[in-house]
Design a protein around this motif. Structure first.
Motif, PDB file in Angstrom:
ATOM      1  N   ILE A  59       3.889  -4.328   2.945  1.00 30.43           N
ATOM      2  CA  ILE A  59       4.694  -3.120   2.746  1.00 30.43           C
ATOM      3  C   ILE A  59       3.756  -1.925   2.741  1.00 30.43           C
ATOM      4  O   ILE A  59       2.721  -1.946   2.060  1.00 30.43           O
ATOM      5  CB  ILE A  59       5.480  -3.152   1.420  1.00 30.43           C
ATOM      6  CG1 ILE A  59       6.358  -4.407   1.320  1.00 30.43           C
ATOM      7  CG2 ILE A  59       6.342  -1.908   1.272  1.00 30.43           C
ATOM      8  CD1 ILE A  59       7.031  -4.568  -0.035  1.00 30.43           C
ATOM      9  N   VAL A  60       4.112  -0.882   3.490  1.00 34.82           N
ATOM     10  CA  VAL A  60       3.372   0.380   3.475  1.00 34.82           C
ATOM     11  C   VAL A  60       4.371   1.505   3.258  1.00 34.82           C
ATOM     12  O   VAL A  60       5.338   1.640   4.012  1.00 34.82           O
ATOM     13  CB  VAL A  60       2.603   0.619   4.788  1.00 34.82           C
ATOM     14  CG1 VAL A  60       1.883   1.958   4.743  1.00 34.82           C
ATOM     15  CG2 VAL A  60       1.601  -0.510   5.045  1.00 34.82           C
ATOM     16  N   THR A  61       4.152   2.288   2.204  1.00 38.96           N
ATOM     17  CA  THR A  61       4.990   3.455   1.942  1.00 38.96           C
ATOM     18  C   THR A  61       4.338   4.688   2.548  1.00 38.96           C
ATOM     19  O   THR A  61       3.143   4.943   2.327  1.00 38.96           O
ATOM     20  CB  THR A  61       5.181   3.668   0.438  1.00 38.96           C
ATOM     21  OG1 THR A  61       5.959   2.590  -0.092  1.00 38.96           O
ATOM     22  CG2 THR A  61       5.894   4.978   0.139  1.00 38.96           C
ATOM     23  N   LEU A  62       5.135   5.466   3.299  1.00 32.65           N
ATOM     24  CA  LEU A  62       4.613   6.686   3.923  1.00 32.65           C
ATOM     25  C   LEU A  62       5.723   7.714   4.036  1.00 32.65           C
ATOM     26  O   LEU A  62       6.917   7.393   3.947  1.00 32.65           O
ATOM     27  CB  LEU A  62       4.029   6.392   5.297  1.00 32.65           C
ATOM     28  CG  LEU A  62       4.999   6.088   6.450  1.00 32.65           C
ATOM     29  CD1 LEU A  62       4.312   6.343   7.791  1.00 32.65           C
ATOM     30  CD2 LEU A  62       5.510   4.660   6.380  1.00 32.65           C
ATOM     31  N   ALA A  63       5.298   8.972   4.233  1.00 37.63           N
ATOM     32  CA  ALA A  63       6.226  10.079   4.464  1.00 37.63           C
ATOM     33  C   ALA A  63       6.452  10.211   5.968  1.00 37.63           C
ATOM     34  O   ALA A  63       5.497  10.437   6.717  1.00 37.63           O
ATOM     35  CB  ALA A  63       5.654  11.369   3.894  1.00 37.63           C
ATOM     36  N   PRO A  64       7.683  10.088   6.450  1.00 35.18           N
ATOM     37  CA  PRO A  64       7.919  10.056   7.899  1.00 35.18           C
ATOM     38  C   PRO A  64       7.714  11.380   8.596  1.00 35.18           C
ATOM     39  O   PRO A  64       7.696  11.414   9.827  1.00 35.18           O
ATOM     40  CB  PRO A  64       9.370   9.594   7.999  1.00 35.18           C
ATOM     41  CG  PRO A  64       9.987   9.977   6.713  1.00 35.18           C
ATOM     42  CD  PRO A  64       8.912   9.837   5.680  1.00 35.18           C
ATOM     43  N   GLU A  65       7.548  12.475   7.839  1.00 30.30           N
ATOM     44  CA  GLU A  65       7.282  13.765   8.482  1.00 30.30           C
ATOM     45  C   GLU A  65       5.814  13.945   8.853  1.00 30.30           C
ATOM     46  O   GLU A  65       5.443  14.916   9.541  1.00 30.30           O
ATOM     47  CB  GLU A  65       7.728  14.916   7.570  1.00 30.30           C
ATOM     48  CG  GLU A  65       6.942  15.097   6.269  1.00 30.30           C
ATOM     49  CD  GLU A  65       7.518  14.320   5.103  1.00 30.30           C
ATOM     50  OE1 GLU A  65       7.359  14.775   3.962  1.00 30.30           O
ATOM     51  OE2 GLU A  65       8.121  13.257   5.348  1.00 30.30           O
ATOM     52  N   ARG A  66       4.950  13.039   8.416  1.00 28.32           N
ATOM     53  CA  ARG A  66       3.540  13.133   8.776  1.00 28.32           C
ATOM     54  C   ARG A  66       3.355  12.980  10.293  1.00 28.32           C
ATOM     55  O   ARG A  66       4.015  12.138  10.923  1.00 28.32           O
ATOM     56  CB  ARG A  66       2.753  12.024   8.066  1.00 28.32           C
ATOM     57  CG  ARG A  66       2.364  12.342   6.639  1.00 28.32           C
ATOM     58  CD  ARG A  66       1.097  13.160   6.615  1.00 28.32           C
ATOM     59  NE  ARG A  66       0.650  13.446   5.267  1.00 28.32           N
ATOM     60  CZ  ARG A  66      -0.446  14.128   4.985  1.00 28.32           C
ATOM     61  NH1 ARG A  66      -1.217  14.582   5.970  1.00 28.32           N
ATOM     62  NH2 ARG A  66      -0.789  14.361   3.755  1.00 28.32           N
ATOM     63  N   PRO A  67       2.457  13.762  10.899  1.00 22.59           N
ATOM     64  CA  PRO A  67       2.202  13.604  12.337  1.00 22.59           C
ATOM     65  C   PRO A  67       1.822  12.160  12.669  1.00 22.59           C
ATOM     66  O   PRO A  67       1.001  11.543  11.994  1.00 22.59           O
ATOM     67  CB  PRO A  67       1.034  14.562  12.591  1.00 22.59           C
ATOM     68  CG  PRO A  67       1.169  15.615  11.531  1.00 22.59           C
ATOM     69  CD  PRO A  67       1.679  14.885  10.317  1.00 22.59           C
ATOM     70  N   GLY A  68       2.452  11.608  13.686  1.00 19.96           N
ATOM     71  CA  GLY A  68       2.171  10.256  14.129  1.00 19.96           C
ATOM     72  C   GLY A  68       2.903   9.178  13.370  1.00 19.96           C
ATOM     73  O   GLY A  68       2.693   7.984  13.635  1.00 19.96           O
ATOM     74  N   ALA A  69       3.797   9.568  12.452  1.00 17.86           N
ATOM     75  CA  ALA A  69       4.450   8.565  11.603  1.00 17.86           C
ATOM     76  C   ALA A  69       5.332   7.611  12.406  1.00 17.86           C
ATOM     77  O   ALA A  69       5.335   6.403  12.152  1.00 17.86           O
ATOM     78  CB  ALA A  69       5.267   9.249  10.516  1.00 17.86           C
ATOM     79  N   ALA A  70       6.086   8.123  13.374  1.00 21.15           N
ATOM     80  CA  ALA A  70       7.009   7.260  14.122  1.00 21.15           C
ATOM     81  C   ALA A  70       6.249   6.176  14.887  1.00 21.15           C
ATOM     82  O   ALA A  70       6.637   4.993  14.877  1.00 21.15           O
ATOM     83  CB  ALA A  70       7.867   8.084  15.068  1.00 21.15           C
ATOM     84  N   GLY A  71       5.161   6.553  15.528  1.00 22.08           N
ATOM     85  CA  GLY A  71       4.363   5.558  16.246  1.00 22.08           C
ATOM     86  C   GLY A  71       3.728   4.551  15.313  1.00 22.08           C
ATOM     87  O   GLY A  71       3.634   3.356  15.634  1.00 22.08           O
ATOM     88  N   TYR A  72       3.303   5.022  14.144  1.00 25.85           N
ATOM     89  CA  TYR A  72       2.715   4.133  13.146  1.00 25.85           C
ATOM     90  C   TYR A  72       3.759   3.125  12.650  1.00 25.85           C
ATOM     91  O   TYR A  72       3.484   1.915  12.562  1.00 25.85           O
ATOM     92  CB  TYR A  72       2.188   4.967  11.974  1.00 25.85           C
ATOM     93  CG  TYR A  72       1.489   4.190  10.889  1.00 25.85           C
ATOM     94  CD1 TYR A  72       0.132   3.935  10.948  1.00 25.85           C
ATOM     95  CD2 TYR A  72       2.201   3.732   9.779  1.00 25.85           C
ATOM     96  CE1 TYR A  72      -0.517   3.237   9.934  1.00 25.85           C
ATOM     97  CE2 TYR A  72       1.570   3.032   8.769  1.00 25.85           C
ATOM     98  CZ  TYR A  72       0.204   2.788   8.846  1.00 25.85           C
ATOM     99  OH  TYR A  72      -0.422   2.091   7.840  1.00 25.85           O
ATOM    100  N   VAL A  99       0.864  -1.182   0.000  1.00 23.84           N
ATOM    101  CA  VAL A  99       0.000   0.000   0.000  1.00 23.84           C
ATOM    102  C   VAL A  99       0.901   1.233   0.000  1.00 23.84           C
ATOM    103  O   VAL A  99       1.662   1.456   0.946  1.00 23.84           O
ATOM    104  CB  VAL A  99      -0.963   0.028   1.202  1.00 23.84           C
ATOM    105  CG1 VAL A  99      -1.813   1.301   1.161  1.00 23.84           C
ATOM    106  CG2 VAL A  99      -1.873  -1.201   1.187  1.00 23.84           C
ATOM    107  N   GLU A 100       0.838   2.017  -1.072  1.00 30.46           N
ATOM    108  CA  GLU A 100       1.666   3.214  -1.251  1.00 30.46           C
ATOM    109  C   GLU A 100       0.787   4.439  -0.989  1.00 30.46           C
ATOM    110  O   GLU A 100       0.001   4.842  -1.841  1.00 30.46           O
ATOM    111  CB  GLU A 100       2.239   3.238  -2.666  1.00 30.46           C
ATOM    112  CG  GLU A 100       3.178   4.398  -2.917  1.00 30.46           C
ATOM    113  CD  GLU A 100       3.601   4.498  -4.372  1.00 30.46           C
ATOM    114  OE1 GLU A 100       4.533   5.253  -4.655  1.00 30.46           O
ATOM    115  OE2 GLU A 100       2.972   3.833  -5.229  1.00 30.46           O
TER     116      GLU A 100
END
Length: 419
Positions: free
Chosen positions: A201-214, A160-161
């Motif tokens: 696999i999940v592609t995400l932008a790490p600057e999004r709020p809550g990304a680290a916990g996700y 999922v991208e």
């Protein structure tokens, strides 16, 4: 690279019903390739040709495994390669895993089209969309796997991208800005329920709020969090890796066209040994010198090729309207763009075409390119595929010496192309 010759590739087989089979193909010089035998349990399949190291061999398949690889004299100059493993496939040949009317039959047809192009294992890639649309197509993919054992073998996971990507033009790429949102583990749980646990696999932008916990939540479930479509700071990249991110999605793309020379998120990802990276080696997403330098920096062991092919891949040049993303243009050189500009809208190439580009346009030799497109992605998914050795799964392709055409494809021991 290319090895020239004239002999045919003999293949003998039996399947369980005892029916005779005769299939013909051809090498680039017009010489025939014959497949003959009886479809039952008796003799193993024999394929003769050359491996990536130039060895002339006979590969024996018995059931779903490679039984033996034996040196022989005078085999065909056709290449015997492991089936390619593509971690990012949006579509191909007019079919799209993101289409609103996707059916299990469409999924099966798309998989079979890719078998003809040399890809035996793939991750259907679902992109940014409303949650209901993502859930619907995850269910359809799961249903297609349930209906066909060979499709199930070919689709071990889903990628999922999005939709947790950077919103700015450039990093956002062709993803619909209306449906971008912040990471949500509850939504991920709904994806997994719909897909039967297939999302790997999940592609995400790490600057999004809550990304680290996700990312940490995905890591606890054994799911690969991949950094992509981002305008992150190096600190964001470091935080994502500490949380458990393992991969960079199509590194060098999904970014602003102009970025600070240093520091920036590209250097941070290239320098981070805990991140593997995928690259789109189609000649459009990365110039040859950029791909070469990135591969050297990341290292062969942490690098993978993907196609990122879209529905218009394999289609004739022209303007098309697609159910996902609207209008796109396929250019004569195969580049797929949004109309009226240079912004790429995915790739128009198969993974085999990407592999061939890397071999012919960069310093990468055939054996290394096959490793990047088969063994490395297989290992990332935890699969035992991507090698031509005794005991390995019988996922194989036979190609012309110049990699321009797939003559035969075997999936889990079954001849699926020509069929």
């Amino acid at each position: 690279m290319s090895i020239e010759g004239e002999r045919s590739v003999p293949v003998e087989s039996r399947l369980t019903n005892g029916r005779p089979v005769h299939v013909e193909g051809g090498l680039a010089d017009g010489r025939p390739v014959h497949v003959e035998g009886e479809l039952a349990n008796g003799r193993p399949v024999h394929v003769e040709g050359r491996l990536t190291d130039g060895r002339s061999v006979r590969v024996e398949l018995e059931g779903s495994r490679i039984a033996a690889v034996t040196d022989v004299g005078g085999a065909s100059d056709a290449l015997i390669l492991p089936g390619l493993v593509d971690l990012q496939v949006n579509g191909y040949g007019g079919l799209d895993f993101n289409a609103p009317d996707l059916s299990p039959g469409d999924v099966s047809d798309l998989v079979r089209e890719l078998w003809r192009r040399g890809t035996t294992t793939l991750c259907p890639t679902i992109i940014t969309a409303p949650e209901a649309a993502i859930l619907r197509n995850l269910r359809v993919i799961a249903a297609a796997r349930e209906a066909d054992p060979l499709v199930r073998h070919a689709i071990p996971a889903v990628h999922v991208e999005g939709p947790y990507l950077a919103a700015e033009d450039g990093p956002r790429g062709a993803h619909d800005a209306r449906h971008l949102r912040d990471p949500d583990l509850a939504e991920f749980a709904r994806w997994q329920e719909a897909a039967g646990g297939l999302v790997r696999i999940v592609t995400l932008a790490p600057e999004r709020p809550g990304a680290a916990g996700y990312i940490a939540g995905l890591a606890r479930q054994g799911v690969i969090a991949s950094i992509g479509h981002t305008a992150a700071t190096p600190a964001d990249i470091e935080a994502a890796v500490r949380a458990g991110a393992r991969l960079s999605t199509h590194l060098g793309n999904g970014a602003h066209t102009m970025i600070r020379r240093h520091p920036n998120h590209l250097w941070a990802q290239l320098a981070e040994d805990r991140l593997a990276a995928t690259f789109i080696a189609d000649g459009h997403h990365l110039p040859a010198d950029t791909f070469t330098v990135m591969l050297r920096a990341k290292g062969v062991g942490r690098s993978l090729l993907v196609s990122d092919s879209v529905a218009m891949a394999g289609r004739a040049p022209g303007d098309y309207t697609t159910p996902v993303g609207g209008r796109v243009t396929v250019r004569r050189d195969g580049r797929v763009t949004l109309p009226g500009g240079e912004l790429l809208a995915g790739s128009g190439s198969s993974l085999l075409e990407c592999l061939a580009w890397a071999v012919t346009r960069t310093e990468v030799d055939l054996g290394t390119a096959v490793r990047l497109a088969a063994a490395n992605p297989s290992r990332l998914l935890g699969l035992d595929r991507g090698r031509v050795e005794p005991g390995a799964p019988a996922d194989l392709i036979v190609t012309t010496p110049d990699l321009s055409s797939v003559l035969h494809t075997f999936v889990n021991g079954f001849p699926v192309h020509p069929s």
